[in-house]
Design an enzyme around this catalytic site. Structure first.
Site, mmCIF file in Angstrom:
data_model
loop_
_atom_site.group_PDB
_atom_site.id
_atom_site.type_symbol
_atom_site.label_atom_id
_atom_site.label_comp_id
_atom_site.label_asym_id
_atom_site.label_seq_id
_atom_site.Cartn_x
_atom_site.Cartn_y
_atom_site.Cartn_z
ATOM 1 N N MET A 98 3.242 25.977 24.744
ATOM 2 C CA MET A 98 3.242 26.312 26.633
ATOM 3 C C MET A 98 4.725 26.828 27.107
ATOM 4 O O MET A 98 4.428 28.064 27.613
ATOM 5 C CB MET A 98 3.384 25.278 27.173
ATOM 6 C CG MET A 98 2.149 23.927 27.460
ATOM 7 S SD MET A 98 0.760 24.961 28.602
ATOM 8 C CE MET A 98 -0.641 24.874 27.454
ATOM 9 N N SER B 13 2.258 15.563 21.592
ATOM 10 C CA SER B 13 1.774 16.809 21.195
ATOM 11 C C SER B 13 2.072 17.905 22.502
ATOM 12 O O SER B 13 2.687 17.283 23.321
ATOM 13 C CB SER B 13 -0.059 16.925 21.506
ATOM 14 O OG SER B 13 -0.215 15.937 20.061
ATOM 15 N N CYS B 14 2.129 19.441 22.027
ATOM 16 C CA CYS B 14 3.259 19.815 23.501
ATOM 17 C C CYS B 14 2.293 19.554 24.419
ATOM 18 O O CYS B 14 0.702 19.019 24.727
ATOM 19 C CB CYS B 14 2.233 21.208 22.501
ATOM 20 S SG CYS B 14 2.116 22.368 23.800
ATOM 21 N N PRO B 15 2.831 19.642 25.806
ATOM 22 C CA PRO B 15 3.994 20.029 25.690
ATOM 23 C C PRO B 15 5.121 18.824 25.784
ATOM 24 O O PRO B 15 6.463 19.215 25.985
ATOM 25 C CB PRO B 15 4.209 20.952 27.589
ATOM 26 C CG PRO B 15 3.287 19.456 27.857
ATOM 27 C CD PRO B 15 2.063 19.498 27.342
#
Lengths: 116, 76
Positions: A98, B13-15
């Protein structure tokens, strides 16, 4: 101008990646810059093992764009959820997240999203 | 590399690795170093990007067998 792109769909189903290819190629020929964040099924477009007998090869088209200067970032979480590792994608692309997407958006003069 | 505090973000996991880093770094003083352990594929690119956005200093990373160690100096 620097144009940022988000592509959310995979190859050979929706034609979003084909539209992105044509638009990006035209932009680069006019001297602009482009970056793309491949998201959700979009991560599949950069799979190095795509084979397309008698058909356009989307992975090769992405490599062509990368060699022309398009920056390719691939959502790492979306890749993980689809069983994709960094060994599965072309070396011209990098897994990212992100924060990198935010950078692409901030650094772009325009941002175009290809979704559903 | 020596750190003043460690955040274990492995398995996230992202974010989440970045969000937890943003929260955890507030527990150290300006000038101190936070070590973040992470195995999400996107964090290798994300951590320096977040540092640039947040005004903190990305010091580097070390690769372990199946995860990374990232080092961030708090600057703000």
């Amino acid at each position: 101008m620097h144009i940022g792109f988000l592509v959310r769909t995979g190859p050979y189903t929706s034609q979003n990646i084909d539209t992105f290819y044509e638009v990006a190629k035209s932009l680069l020929k006019k001297g602009h810059q482009a970056s793309v964040f491949l998201y959700e099924d979009g991560v599949i477009n950069i799979d190095k093992d795509i084979k397309s007998p008698q058909e356009r090869n989307i992975k090769d088209r992405m490599v062509e764009l990368a060699n022309m200067g398009v920056v390719f970032k691939v959502c790492g979480a979306c890749a993980k959820f689809r069983g994709q590792t960094k060994n599965d994608i072309v070396p011209e692309a990098k897994h990212a997240g992100m924060a990198v997407l935010v950078n692409i958006i901030n650094e772009s003069d325009r941002f175009v999203s290809f979704g559903f | 590399m020596k750190a003043d505090l460690t955040l274990d973000a492995r398995g996230l996991s992202c974010p989440m690795p970045i969000l937890k880093t943003a929260k955890k770094i507030k527990e150290i003083e300006i000038g101190q170093v936070l070590e973040v352990l992470g195995d999400d594929p996107g964090t290798e690119e994300d951590m320096p990007a977040w540092c640039g956005q947040s005004g903190n200093e990305f010091l580097g990373e070390e690769k372990e067998e199946d995860y990374f160690k990232f080092y961030v100096r708090r600057k703000v």
